[in-house]
Motif scaffolding. Sequence first.
Motif, PDB file in Angstrom:
ATOM      1  N   ASN A   1       1.889 -36.116 -37.645  1.00  0.00           N
ATOM      2  CA  ASN A   1       2.445 -36.113 -39.006  1.00  0.00           C
ATOM      3  C   ASN A   1       3.303 -37.341 -39.303  1.00  0.00           C
ATOM      4  OD1 ASN A   1       1.270 -33.552 -39.571  1.00  0.00           O
ATOM      5  ND2 ASN A   1       2.972 -32.548 -38.545  1.00  0.00           N
TER       6      ASN A   1
ATOM      7  N   SER B   1       4.464 -40.851 -41.276  1.00  0.00           N
ATOM      8  CA  SER B   1       4.387 -41.390 -42.634  1.00  0.00           C
ATOM      9  C   SER B   1       3.544 -42.661 -42.591  1.00  0.00           C
ATOM     10  CB  SER B   1       5.781 -41.706 -43.166  1.00  0.00           C
ATOM     11  OG  SER B   1       6.349 -42.782 -42.422  1.00  0.00           O
TER      12      SER B   1
ATOM     13  N   GLY C   1      -1.576 -34.072 -36.115  1.00  0.00           N
ATOM     14  CA  GLY C   1      -0.813 -33.064 -36.831  1.00  0.00           C
ATOM     15  C   GLY C   1      -1.611 -32.433 -37.955  1.00  0.00           C
ATOM     16  N   ALA C   2      -0.927 -32.199 -39.073  1.00  0.00           N
ATOM     17  CA  ALA C   2      -1.560 -31.553 -40.227  1.00  0.00           C
ATOM     18  C   ALA C   2      -1.930 -32.573 -41.303  1.00  0.00           C
ATOM     19  CB  ALA C   2      -0.605 -30.503 -40.799  1.00  0.00           C
ATOM     20  N   GLU C   3      -2.243 -33.787 -40.882  1.00  0.00           N
ATOM     21  CA  GLU C   3      -2.581 -34.846 -41.838  1.00  0.00           C
ATOM     22  C   GLU C   3      -3.811 -34.456 -42.659  1.00  0.00           C
ATOM     23  OE1 GLU C   3      -0.737 -36.389 -38.083  1.00  0.00           O
ATOM     24  OE2 GLU C   3      -2.613 -35.312 -38.510  1.00  0.00           O
ATOM     25  N   THR C   4      -3.751 -34.763 -43.931  1.00  0.00           N
ATOM     26  CA  THR C   4      -4.833 -34.395 -44.844  1.00  0.00           C
ATOM     27  C   THR C   4      -5.860 -35.519 -44.965  1.00  0.00           C
ATOM     28  OG1 THR C   4      -3.718 -35.336 -46.763  1.00  0.00           O
ATOM     29  CG2 THR C   4      -3.199 -33.029 -46.200  1.00  0.00           C
TER      30      THR C   4
END
Length: 224
Positions: A67, A69, A89-92
């Motif tokens: 996750n 930035s 992670g939960a990256e879109t």
Amino acid sequence: MTGAPLLKVCGLRDAATAAGAAKLAIDYIGFVFAPSKRRVTASEARDLIAAMREEGGRQRFVGVFVNPSLDELDAVLSEAPLDVVQLHGAETADFVRAFRERHPGVRVWKALGVSGEADHSAEAVASRLAPFAGLLDGLLLDAYDPHVGGGTGKTFRWDAIPAYAAWTEREGIPLFAAGGLHADNVRELLAAHAVGGVDVSSGVETDGAKDLTKIRTFVERVKP
């Protein structure tokens, strides 16, 4: 899968191990930038990459993030010449798209934690991964853990692999298996499932530190 699978060794932190690994048949070296006992800074990764290049290593280098930035990725890549960013992670899909626009020369792998309770049918996997179609250069399966991104030393349900392998085959990208692999079980995995690559971390450590003898043995099992 044809030929020997790709091999990634993740979590290198010291120059001596990196220098020894540079001479082995390892395709990718992973550096962990997420919170972890294996975490390195961008400058440390830069120096380790330089040390491996000096030893003649031809490996490609992967940064493991959870996750992050876009600004964090920009900062690391400005200092460490990574070939691949692995998002754990939960990256879109939108995040991946935005990153690719900023760094078109860097490959993107998405890591997924495989939960025993989730639906791993071909239909469910295809639906879950549909937003990432055309955006990824690799997919990595690891043991699911709600608190950490990986490196737990635990295996996942290998019977879930075929559905993900079908998706990556359609996408034309490699599928990597991680999670709890070591020299004594990696051949079992490779005999049972046609994965494109394997990723090892804790399975080549002794007392929490990378062990070059274990790394050599693992390489021999994967690339006989």
